[in-house]
Each structure stands twice: as C-alpha cells, then as structure tokens.
Design a protein around this motif. Structure first.
Motif, mmCIF file in Angstrom:
data_model
loop_
_atom_site.group_PDB
_atom_site.id
_atom_site.type_symbol
_atom_site.label_atom_id
_atom_site.label_comp_id
_atom_site.label_asym_id
_atom_site.label_seq_id
_atom_site.Cartn_x
_atom_site.Cartn_y
_atom_site.Cartn_z
ATOM 1 N N LEU A 133 0.834 -1.198 0.000
ATOM 2 C CA LEU A 133 0.000 0.000 0.000
ATOM 3 C C LEU A 133 0.874 1.255 0.000
ATOM 4 O O LEU A 133 0.550 2.250 -0.627
ATOM 5 C CB LEU A 133 -0.893 -0.060 1.243
ATOM 6 N N ASP A 134 1.974 1.173 0.698
ATOM 7 C CA ASP A 134 2.862 2.331 0.707
ATOM 8 C C ASP A 134 3.985 2.122 -0.310
ATOM 9 O O ASP A 134 4.087 1.077 -0.937
ATOM 10 C CB ASP A 134 3.457 2.544 2.109
ATOM 11 N N MET A 135 4.779 3.131 -0.491
ATOM 12 C CA MET A 135 5.925 3.032 -1.390
ATOM 13 C C MET A 135 7.164 2.954 -0.523
ATOM 14 O O MET A 135 7.594 3.935 0.062
ATOM 15 C CB MET A 135 5.970 4.271 -2.295
ATOM 16 N N ASP A 190 6.346 2.298 -9.087
ATOM 17 C CA ASP A 190 4.947 2.318 -8.725
ATOM 18 C C ASP A 190 4.699 1.242 -7.676
ATOM 19 O O ASP A 190 5.559 0.416 -7.400
ATOM 20 C CB ASP A 190 4.114 2.042 -9.988
ATOM 21 N N ASN A 191 3.491 1.246 -7.157
ATOM 22 C CA ASN A 191 3.148 0.149 -6.262
ATOM 23 C C ASN A 191 1.782 -0.421 -6.626
ATOM 24 O O ASN A 191 1.026 0.170 -7.390
ATOM 25 C CB ASN A 191 3.207 0.585 -4.792
ATOM 26 N N PHE A 192 1.515 -1.585 -6.093
ATOM 27 C CA PHE A 192 0.248 -2.244 -6.370
ATOM 28 C C PHE A 192 -0.194 -3.012 -5.147
ATOM 29 O O PHE A 192 0.577 -3.775 -4.563
ATOM 30 C CB PHE A 192 0.390 -3.208 -7.552
ATOM 31 N N PHE A 193 -1.430 -2.800 -4.733
ATOM 32 C CA PHE A 193 -2.000 -3.548 -3.632
ATOM 33 C C PHE A 193 -3.506 -3.471 -3.818
ATOM 34 O O PHE A 193 -4.092 -2.405 -3.703
ATOM 35 C CB PHE A 193 -1.585 -2.932 -2.294
ATOM 36 N N PRO A 194 -4.118 -4.613 -4.194
ATOM 37 C CA PRO A 194 -5.519 -4.551 -4.613
ATOM 38 C C PRO A 194 -6.445 -3.946 -3.550
ATOM 39 O O PRO A 194 -6.387 -4.328 -2.385
ATOM 40 C CB PRO A 194 -5.873 -6.013 -4.893
ATOM 41 N N ALA A 195 -7.281 -3.017 -3.968
ATOM 42 C CA ALA A 195 -8.211 -2.366 -3.048
ATOM 43 C C ALA A 195 -9.474 -3.200 -2.912
ATOM 44 O O ALA A 195 -9.838 -3.951 -3.799
ATOM 45 C CB ALA A 195 -8.576 -0.979 -3.577
ATOM 46 N N SER A 196 -10.120 -3.048 -1.774
ATOM 47 C CA SER A 196 -11.392 -3.733 -1.569
ATOM 48 C C SER A 196 -12.263 -2.816 -0.730
ATOM 49 O O SER A 196 -12.354 -2.956 0.476
ATOM 50 C CB SER A 196 -11.115 -5.063 -0.872
ATOM 51 N N ILE A 197 -12.849 -1.821 -1.392
ATOM 52 C CA ILE A 197 -13.639 -0.826 -0.676
ATOM 53 C C ILE A 197 -15.060 -0.823 -1.205
ATOM 54 O O ILE A 197 -15.290 -0.606 -2.397
ATOM 55 C CB ILE A 197 -12.997 0.577 -0.793
ATOM 56 N N ARG A 198 -15.972 -1.088 -0.315
ATOM 57 C CA ARG A 198 -17.373 -1.226 -0.725
ATOM 58 C C ARG A 198 -17.902 0.080 -1.329
ATOM 59 O O ARG A 198 -17.527 1.162 -0.913
ATOM 60 C CB ARG A 198 -18.216 -1.601 0.504
ATOM 61 N N ASP A 239 -9.051 -4.393 -14.690
ATOM 62 C CA ASP A 239 -9.066 -4.738 -13.275
ATOM 63 C C ASP A 239 -9.181 -6.245 -13.091
ATOM 64 O O ASP A 239 -10.211 -6.839 -13.359
ATOM 65 C CB ASP A 239 -10.280 -4.068 -12.596
ATOM 66 N N ARG A 292 -5.027 -10.993 -1.777
ATOM 67 C CA ARG A 292 -3.974 -10.200 -1.160
ATOM 68 C C ARG A 292 -2.959 -11.004 -0.375
ATOM 69 O O ARG A 292 -2.109 -10.421 0.288
ATOM 70 C CB ARG A 292 -4.619 -9.217 -0.193
ATOM 71 N N GLN A 339 6.603 -8.977 11.158
ATOM 72 C CA GLN A 339 6.506 -9.766 12.390
ATOM 73 C C GLN A 339 7.574 -10.853 12.554
ATOM 74 O O GLN A 339 7.294 -11.951 13.025
ATOM 75 C CB GLN A 339 5.104 -10.362 12.531
#
Lengths: 498, 381
Positions: free
Chosen positions: B149-151, B162-170, B206, B211, B239
C-alpha cells in the motif's frame, strides 16, 4: 480555505456541519485543549434518517479488570474448542466467543466515532499523536488493551505532564504485553534461579527497555549503550500480568484465576502489576544514573528519561513535524523545547506552543489517511462508520464496511498489527499510487453509502475553498464526481493552501 | 555430531569466499536485463533458525528451544528450516543459494535505523531519501513496482516506480480515468505525479488479485514477465521480531513467517514463467537475532543473519559463507553472529546480474562505497 478551516484541518478534525465557527481561532484552539467531552457516537447507521449523536454506553466501555477477565475467558474458551467440548465446536460458537470477549473492534469503532462526532477535535488530534508516539499495536494478546491505553493512559492524561503520561503508558498492560515485558525475569530473580535449577528457562527480554530509550524518550542521538538498555530492561523485569491462561493443562474458574493473579502480583489491577519474583535484585544503571531495587525504580527511570535533553529534543521534533511542518525549522524547535523545559514538561503548555506555531506557519500539512477520512466525513455530514449496536451484533449492511476493514483499507489504524515506531508524519512516506487511489475510493464510497447531508457547493462556501478546488469541482459533471473531486483536491488533502 | 574446524567446514561446504579480490569487469549494457525482486523481512529474521548451522557445536548449547529438529541437511554443516519446502526444491535444482553470516554494516540493533539503512543503502541510517533499488533502477532506466500500500524507501528514487496492492472498498465502483485526470491536473507536481499513476492503473483491466503474499508474488511475477513490465518488485513480510515464544519448527512463530517467504518464492516462480530464467529474488532483513536464546523463549536484536537467493539466474546452488563461529568469543560484543559478508555486495551482485550495470558503478552510485567488494562470481558463476 479560510483561516478557521485551515487551522481545523492542520491541527483539528474540521468543524461539524452545525457547529459554530469560532472567530478567534487561536483562542478557540487553546481552549479546545481543555474541552472535556465524553465519547460520542451513534447507536445505528442503518436507517436513512440522520442518526442521533449520543454518549457511548457505559456497558460497552468495560473496566480494565473486566477486559483482563474477558481476554482470559476468550483464551480459556479457545482451549475448550481445542478439546472439542460441547458448546465450543461450531463456527457460531467461535464467533460468539470473539464477540463476547474481545474488545478490539468495538474500541476501534469508539475511537472512530469520537473522531467523527467529537466536539473536542484538538484534544483528539493530540491524543492520536501520542497514541502513535506510544504505539501499542495489535499483535497476539493485546486486543483488549489498546483502546484502554489510548483512553485512560493517553487521553485522560492529555492535560497532565509528559513524565506522568510516560509512566502511565510504560506501565500499562497494552505496552507491557505488546513489547514482551510480561514474562521478562531478571537474571538473578527468584524466578530465574528457580528455572535454572529445574531445567526451565527464565530471563531478561530487552524489547521494551530498548524501545523506551529509542522511541519513547531519548532516541539513538543520546548514544546510550547495550548496557543502558540492559539496565532499563532489568528495571522493567517483573512488570506485567499474564494476559491469557495461567493454568497449564487445567481449565479453571474465574475466581480461581483471580486468586492466582492476586497471589502472583498482589493485585488484580494489571496497570500496577509487579511480580517481585521476577524482579532483578540490586541496583541498576541507565545512562549514568543508578536506580535502587524494587518497583519504584520504574517511576524514577521514566521521570529521569522524561526530562532528559535528548528526550525533549526528540519529542519536540516529532510534535513539530506532525503539526507544524514536514521540515520544522530550528527556531520553532527551540521555542517548543524551551517551553518544555520551563514548564517541566507540562503538556498544556507544550501543546499550546505547538498550536501557536502551527497557526503561525502557513505551510500545509498533508493529512494522515485516517485523519483525512475523519475530516471529510465531518465536512460532509456522512456516515463512514456503523453504530455501536451494529458493531456489537455483527450486523453490517450493504452501505458501510466493517470498522476493522476500513482501517485496513486506509493502511492506517491503531488496532492493526504494526511496529512500535508508529506512523510517519512525513508526507514523503505517504506518497504512493495505492494510497491515493484509496482516497478516491473512500470518497466514492462515502458518497454512495454514507448519505452526506452537505452539498459540495455548501461545503466549498463554508470552508472558503480556493480557486483550484472550485475549478476542479466545476470541471467535472455529476454529484458523485464533484464530491470525489472536492475530497481529493490538493486543498482538502492538505497538500496545498493557495 | 562430528566437530569441524573452520577450515574443514569451508572445505566440506564448498563455501569459501574471498572478498578482497580485484573486481572483474561487469556486464555491459548490451545484455538483456533480467529481473530483481526483494522480499523484505521486517523485524529481524533469525538466520540461525532459518538456516541452522548444525555443524557448529555451540548452536544447540546457545539455543535450546529454537532450532528445528527436522531441518533438512544442506551439507555437513548447514541445515534448512522445514518451512522452506519449496525453496529446498529450488536448491536441489541449482536455482537457489543461501548466504550466511551476512548483513549490512550496521551493528546498533535498532529496527528503525536498521530498516532505514537496509533500504536506503547509504552510509548511515536516515541519510537517504531514496533507496538502493530505486537508485539502481534509475541508473538502468527501468521501472520497478512494490506490492504494498505504501511506497517503501527501498524503491524510491526512480520516478516511474509504482506500487500495487488490490483495493477492496465497498461502494467504490471502478475507477474513472477522466475524473482522476482532472484531479491530477489540479494538483501540483508532487500530488499530480502520484495521481497519474492511479490514472494509468485505471486504464488497465481490473483483475481480482487476492492479497495473500503468494498471490501478490505471482501477480508481480506475471507483470515482470510481460514485455514492457517492471523489472523489479518488492514484497514485505512483517513480524519477524520474535522476542518471546519464537518456536522452532514450521508451527512456531518464526517458522510461520518463514513459510510465508517460501510461499512468496513459489508464487514468483509460478508468475514469472519463462522469465524465471533471467530472474533473481533476494531477501533483506535489518538484522539477525541474538545467538543465545533470551529468557522468554525468544531472541533479541542481533547483527549477522542469513539471506535466501532464488531464481533462474543462479545456475549452481551453494551456501556462501565465511563462518565466524558461535562460541562466545567469536560473537560480536559477545552476543551476535558476526556479519562476515557485507550484504551490500550481495545486493550489488544481484543488481549487476539483473540490470546489467557495472559493479563499480553500482558501488559508487548506488551504495556510495567505491571499494565495495564484488562477490558476483560466488553467486552467479
């Protein structure tokens, strides 16, 4: 943006649709530091009617002891699942165990509600700053404690002094569990001696001692050594109550659990819990200062660290970077640290100095994802979060996502796993395509599912939107697009003022 | 267990390393570039658990509950953690290697300084605003992508990264390119360049990408395998900071994290397809962990660790190590595994292989260390 909203964005959370806008913004801001407010929120967001803002029910804000007992019950029940006992088998049983005994989702919602509906916006921003400075993330056994630490160790002490807050946070179970202090035993403690002669293991864990010096107080600029970290860890050895099960292979009753906890630490209060058997006897040295044996040494240590020059400089920089400028200038830093010294770390005076500098500096501050979401929610009068009844009953509708999921998608939240250094206040850390895409998506979601009460045009007039914002909004067609354009404008994101 | 002297061990493991050699000429730019992927292990991976040097008699003395019993023997000295099921197969196929007792030259045991340095790759923590991989990609004029999500700092420095992290927002629908372009135009350079990336992404089809780390790796591999895709990617696993109850085998806290790394490598292999043959994947961690187990069944912050390398660019598997020993007198400040191989050299070799840059250029412009030893031949020959 007009001056009132510029300040409300930079150091607050924006004025709610029906709240009056103060004329003397500086006076208002400093008064805000002492504006006491209960936790406000909404019971339900499912109806199309605008929900009424109410005080959070006491029943959903259990005491620390109750939280400890709930977490113990959660773990005890997990053991019952492992044994496949009746009533502890189905998925429904599992989710009931979570719902009845874990506080993290409700606490995260309460935090979100406070920030969306609270009338003490500046206090809340400072509270978030300190919650981030003293980050205690949700790894393993910490879910029932983070919310309590933010409310009771941080927000409740926001008008206190730094040394007091430092001690209250360091000794809080949220910190002791998160940074693995709970089992740490002095190398010459009774526990370690017993363990050695019985082929068991017990000894020091330096995690909290290290971060106390590195992150919370003096920072590496103080050039402390491993021996200093070791000294701090030895002072900390003994602090912290076992968060989960304490009966090995046996299942026990709550009263038995409480009897044992009391036997080990002399109290049921996990915020003042010191196991003498785990304590390291004798004197300890940290950065040239000697501390005697026993429980009181921790307060002496945190008091010593709290007034240390390197602590003052380190935390001053963090405050200034969060509220004033990405690259705070030396004059501003000197001003804050001078006030810090003169006031003996009085947080009201320190915060006031920060507020004054934040107002004086015309530099915009890019807003954290969560603060941006709180701000655009407040500006638009939308519902971004469900009500406590829905959270409690796991009753989600199609409009609003789960609270936990919202923070996950934002990429920021105090109940997510994370490292103890917290989130950066430097804009550079947040400039990413995915992060920006989330803003577009959240703004869209807020418009589609959050039923904003305020029209884009009215919001722009109220905040005194600049020409760039007005042109941007004017250039796109349709209510949704105008809404998204406004919320993702450089002005509302905190990237530009002009 | 037989006792080995250091000399015997080096012979037995075929793992001699000579770091003072004269640099050999690197590849020229004519070589078609490969791909370079970094798996960042946040919190400090325990090299002694991941790749236990069971031939060192002090290992079991120092850490009773942390060494898996069911390790795989790599040679007569080093074992491999049972979580690395896929990786062990790559070792058998001569497509992977291990570097042991290695790290960046940073010994102060702070996560945050260490993480900053391992990404920034400068001479001291917090000295750089760009990352070593970003600078390398910039020199090679080729983009990279982070699956986050961040760079991360590691990739900053090349404008196109660039970055890529699939979004999942209703209720957020699909992205509308012209709206994003309007927003981008309203921003000045800083915000605009970021929104442009969002805009570019909105024109791509898309696809639903799960994830989990392995799926992200597969997706990254596929993207890198495409003709004009990025030549680099970064995935982070967090972690590893197991101060308490670290565990030993694949079910322990550390073992579970190692299994994620194994899944990521498997995901890359699958996604890269034929591009695997020109790929190198390397791990990166801020420090190893204390040799001696601490009082709470875990380990504290140390220095030297192990690193995993995988990819078709490797044609001969080996354990590359100049073993410093685990006896207390051999440890750094009596507690940490000494790093005898500067990990920057390993990173430089991977850059050289994948991006076709000359070692001297990498040493000077990427790591600001003109005399950085070249270890290329120990990995890729």
């Amino acid at each position: 943006m007009n001056e009132s909203f510029r300040i409300a964005q930079k150091i607050g959370l924006m004025f709610l649709p029906n709240s009056p806008i103060p004329t003397d913004i500086k006076q208002w801001a400093t008064q805000q530091l002492r504006s006491k407010s209960p936790a406000l929120g909404i019971k339900s967001a499912s109806s199309y009617k605008k929900p009424q803002v109410l005080e959070w029910p006491k029943s959903l804000q259990p005491s620390l002891q109750k939280r400890d007992e709930m977490f113990w019950a959660f773990k005890e029940n997990k053991e019952k699942f492992r044994r496949n006992m009746p009533g502890f088998q189905s998925e429904a049983d599992k989710s009931r165990n979570r719902q009845e005994n874990l506080m993290e989702d409700l606490d995260a919602l309460k935090f979100a509600h406070r920030n969306v509906y609270g009338e003490d916006q500046l206090r809340l921003r400072f509270s978030s700053f300190w919650a981030n400075h003293f980050r205690t993330a949700n790894i393993f056994d910490n879910g029932n404690h983070i919310g309590h630490a933010i409310d009771e160790a941080i927000l409740a002490n926001i008008n206190s002094d730094f040394s007091n807050m430092l001690y209250k946070v360091t000794s809080h179970p949220s910190m002791l569990i998160y940074l693995d202090n709970t089992y740490s035993a002095g190398p010459n403690s009774n526990e370690a001696i017993w363990a050695r002669s019985n082929g068991r293991q017990a000894g020091l864990n330096d995690n909290l001692g290290r971060e106390l010096l590195e992150l919370h107080t003096v920072s590496p600029s103080a050039n402390y050594t491993e021996a200093d970290i070791n000294g701090a860890a030895k002072i900390l050895a003994g602090w912290g109550a076992e968060p989960g099960r304490i009966s090995g292979d046996n299942l026990i009753s709550l009263s038995e659990r409480n009897r044992k906890i009391k036997e080990i630490g002399g109290t049921l209060n996990s915020w003042d819990y010191y196991k003498t058997n785990y304590a390291e006897p004798g004197n300890k040295t940290v950065m040239g200062k000697t501390f005697g044996p026993g429980k009181d040494a921790l307060r002496q240590l945190t008091d010593f660290l709290a007034v240390h020059e390197h602590t003052i400089n380190h935390v001053t920089f963090k405050l200034a970077q969060h509220f004033v400028s990405d690259n705070p200038n030396q004059t501003d830093l000197d001003h804050i640290s001078r006030i810090w010294r003169e006031s003996n770390g009085n947080l009201d005076q320190i915060h006031t100095a920060v507020i004054e500098l934040a107002i004086a500096s015309k530099e915009p501050k890019f807003q954290w994802p969560m603060n941006w979401l709180f701000q655009v929610t407040r500006l638009s009068g939308a519902n971004a979060f469900v009500g406590w009844e829905e959270e409690k009953n796991n009753d989600y509708n199609d409009n609003i996502m789960r609270t936990r999921k919202i923070f996950e998608e934002l990429g920021q939240g105090f109940w997510l796993p994370g490292q103890p250094n917290g989130y950066s206040s430097d804009k550079a850390e947040w400039l990413s395509g995915e992060m920006f895409e989330r803003r577009i998506r959240f703004a869209t979601s807020l418009y589609n599912g959050g039923f904003p009460t305020q029209k884009v045009e009215d919001i722009m007039n109220r905040i005194g939107a600049n020409n760039v914002t007005r042109e941007l909004v004017g250039s796109v067609m349709g209510g949704r697009r105008k809404f998204v354009a406004l919320m993702c404008s450089p002005e509302i994101m905190g990237l530009e003022n002009a | 267990m037989p006792k080995f002297t250091r000399r015997e061990f080096l012979q037995a493991s075929g793992a001699s390393l000579f770091l003072a050699g004269l640099p050999l000429p690197g590849f020229t730019k004519d070589k078609p570039p490969g791909t370079i992927s970094v798996i960042m292990l946040e919190g400090g991976m325990d090299g002694l658990t991941a790749v236990p040097p069971f031939g060192d008699p002090n290992l079991f003395k120092m850490r009773k509950s942390l060494t898996p019993e069911n390790y795989l023997k790599l040679n007569s000295f080093f074992g491999l953690h049972p979580s690395f099921k896929y990786f062990s197969g790559l070792l058998a196929k001569n497509n992977a290697s291990v570097v042991h007792a290695t790290n960046f030259p940073y010994t102060k045991r702070s996560h945050f300084e260490g993480q900053n340095l391992m990404q920034g790759g400068g001479l001291s923590p917090f000295a750089e605003t760009t990352g070593w991989l970003g600078r390398a990609l910039d020199l090679a004029k080729t983009p990279g992508r982070s699956m986050s999500l961040d760079m991360p700092l590691l990739l900053r420095g090349a404008h196109e990264n660039d970055n890529f992290f699939p979004a999942s927002i209703r209720n957020s629908g699909s992205l509308t390119t012209d709206l994003i372009n309007m927003i981008s135009n309203a921003h000045s350079e800083e915000g605009s360049s970021v929104f442009n990336k969002v805009s570019k992404k909105s024109t791509q089809k898309d696809s639903v990408v799960p994830r989990d780390p392995a799926s992200l790796a597969k997706y990254a591999g596929k993207a890198m395998a495409m003709k004009n895709g990025p030549l680099s990617s970064v995935i982070k696993v967090d972690q590893f900071d197991t101060h308490a109850s670290q565990g030993a085998d694949e079910y322990g806290r550390h073992g579970e994290r190692l299994a994620i790394v194994d899944d990521i490598i498997a995901g890359y292999k699958e996604g890269l397809g034929e591009a695997w043959d020109r790929s190198i994947i390397l791990t990166l961690t801020e420090f190893g962990r204390t040799v001696k187990e601490n009082g709470t069944w875990g380990t504290d912050h140390g220095w030297g660790s192990a690193a995993l390398l995988a990819g078709g660019a490797i044609t001969k598997s080996r354990v590359i190590s100049k073993w410093p020993g685990l006896a207390e007198r051999d440890l750094f400040e009596n507690r940490d595994l000494v790093s005898t191989i500067d990990y920057r050299s390993v990173c430089a070799a991977c850059i050289e292989n994948a991006l076709g840059l000359d070692h001297d250029l990498i040493a000077e412009k990427v790591f600001y260390t003109p005399k950085l030893p070249r270890v290329y031949d120990f990995i890729f020959s």
